[in-house]
Scaffold this motif. Structure first.
Motif, PDB file in Angstrom:
ATOM      1  N   MET A 119       5.671  20.864 -31.848  1.00 20.87           N
ATOM      2  CA  MET A 119       4.575  20.179 -32.710  1.00 20.87           C
ATOM      3  C   MET A 119       4.246  18.947 -31.720  1.00 20.87           C
ATOM      4  O   MET A 119       2.856  18.719 -31.619  1.00 20.87           O
ATOM      5  N   LEU A 120       5.331  17.999 -31.466  1.00 21.03           N
ATOM      6  CA  LEU A 120       4.866  16.841 -30.397  1.00 21.03           C
ATOM      7  C   LEU A 120       4.135  17.373 -29.224  1.00 21.03           C
ATOM      8  O   LEU A 120       3.203  16.385 -28.718  1.00 21.03           O
ATOM      9  N   SER A 121       4.563  18.477 -28.638  1.00 19.55           N
ATOM     10  CA  SER A 121       3.638  18.885 -27.263  1.00 19.55           C
ATOM     11  C   SER A 121       2.144  19.020 -27.594  1.00 19.55           C
ATOM     12  O   SER A 121       1.239  19.210 -26.859  1.00 19.55           O
ATOM     13  N   PHE A 122       1.731  19.448 -29.004  1.00 17.40           N
ATOM     14  CA  PHE A 122       0.375  19.715 -28.926  1.00 17.40           C
ATOM     15  C   PHE A 122      -0.310  18.752 -29.824  1.00 17.40           C
ATOM     16  O   PHE A 122      -1.297  18.325 -29.336  1.00 17.40           O
ATOM     17  N   ILE A 123       0.224  18.212 -30.931  1.00 11.33           N
ATOM     18  CA  ILE A 123      -0.378  16.997 -31.811  1.00 11.33           C
ATOM     19  C   ILE A 123      -0.248  15.658 -30.806  1.00 11.33           C
ATOM     20  O   ILE A 123       0.802  15.454 -30.172  1.00 11.33           O
ATOM     21  N   THR A 124      -1.299  14.991 -30.740  1.00  6.23           N
ATOM     22  CA  THR A 124      -1.508  13.867 -29.876  1.00  6.23           C
ATOM     23  C   THR A 124      -1.025  12.658 -30.405  1.00  6.23           C
ATOM     24  O   THR A 124      -0.948  11.770 -29.540  1.00  6.23           O
ATOM     25  N   ARG A 125      -0.505  12.479 -31.768  1.00  6.97           N
ATOM     26  CA  ARG A 125       0.070  11.224 -32.161  1.00  6.97           C
ATOM     27  C   ARG A 125       1.222  11.593 -32.854  1.00  6.97           C
ATOM     28  O   ARG A 125       1.399  12.579 -33.815  1.00  6.97           O
ATOM     29  N   GLU A 126       2.341  10.703 -32.692  1.00  5.69           N
ATOM     30  CA  GLU A 126       3.583  11.015 -33.167  1.00  5.69           C
ATOM     31  C   GLU A 126       3.899  10.748 -34.697  1.00  5.69           C
ATOM     32  O   GLU A 126       4.419  11.502 -35.252  1.00  5.69           O
ATOM     33  N   ASP A 127       2.765   9.874 -35.293  1.00  6.09           N
ATOM     34  CA  ASP A 127       2.886   9.668 -36.623  1.00  6.09           C
ATOM     35  C   ASP A 127       2.144  10.772 -37.397  1.00  6.09           C
ATOM     36  O   ASP A 127       2.907  10.984 -38.468  1.00  6.09           O
ATOM     37  N   VAL A 128       1.192  11.522 -36.686  1.00  5.40           N
ATOM     38  CA  VAL A 128       0.743  12.535 -37.420  1.00  5.40           C
ATOM     39  C   VAL A 128       1.754  13.883 -37.313  1.00  5.40           C
ATOM     40  O   VAL A 128       1.947  14.454 -38.509  1.00  5.40           O
ATOM     41  N   ALA A 129       2.552  13.955 -36.443  1.00  6.48           N
ATOM     42  CA  ALA A 129       3.719  14.965 -36.304  1.00  6.48           C
ATOM     43  C   ALA A 129       4.774  14.590 -37.416  1.00  6.48           C
ATOM     44  O   ALA A 129       5.157  15.520 -38.101  1.00  6.48           O
TER      45      ALA A 129
END
Length: 113
Positions: free
Chosen positions: A63-73
């Motif tokens: 997920m972190l490799s695709f989503i650009t913000r850690e808080d959203v992940a």
């Protein structure tokens, strides 16, 4: 890439745009854009929610490799995964809302159910 729409951009530009739009959709829960972009965003957003439901480290890193913000992940893993725990797919809805005044592009709203 889920679909075959190029959206008038090169591959790296297109992937950057789609990653950002998926991140914004998962963060806010709703966004308005063109119908073709909605159709490209929906399967990617659903995959991210499915990865959040897996609740293991490998899925979180994917997920972190695709989503650009850690808080959203983190939000996907903690909040959205619980919300959709007993639902097998179909986390998004696309509703057509008309045409855009400037270029007459067909506009739709994509939202999390």
């Amino acid at each position: 890439m889920p679909g075959t729409r190029k959206l008038g951009k090169t591959t790296d530009q297109r992937m950057a745009m789609l990653r950002q739009q998926v991140t914004d959709l998962l963060d806010k829960g709703r966004m308005e854009t063109t119908v073709s972009r909605c159709k490209e965003i929906a399967p990617m957003a659903e995959k991210m929610i499915t990865l959040g439901k897996a609740a293991d480290l490998a899925s979180y890193r994917q997920m972190l490799s695709f989503i650009t913000r850690e808080d959203v992940a983190k939000k996907v893993k903690d909040e959205l995964a619980k919300k959709y725990a007993d639902r097998n797919g179909g986390y998004t809805r696309i509703t057509r809302v008309g045409v855009r005044r400037g270029d007459a592009a067909e506009v739709a709203v994509i939202e999390l159910i």
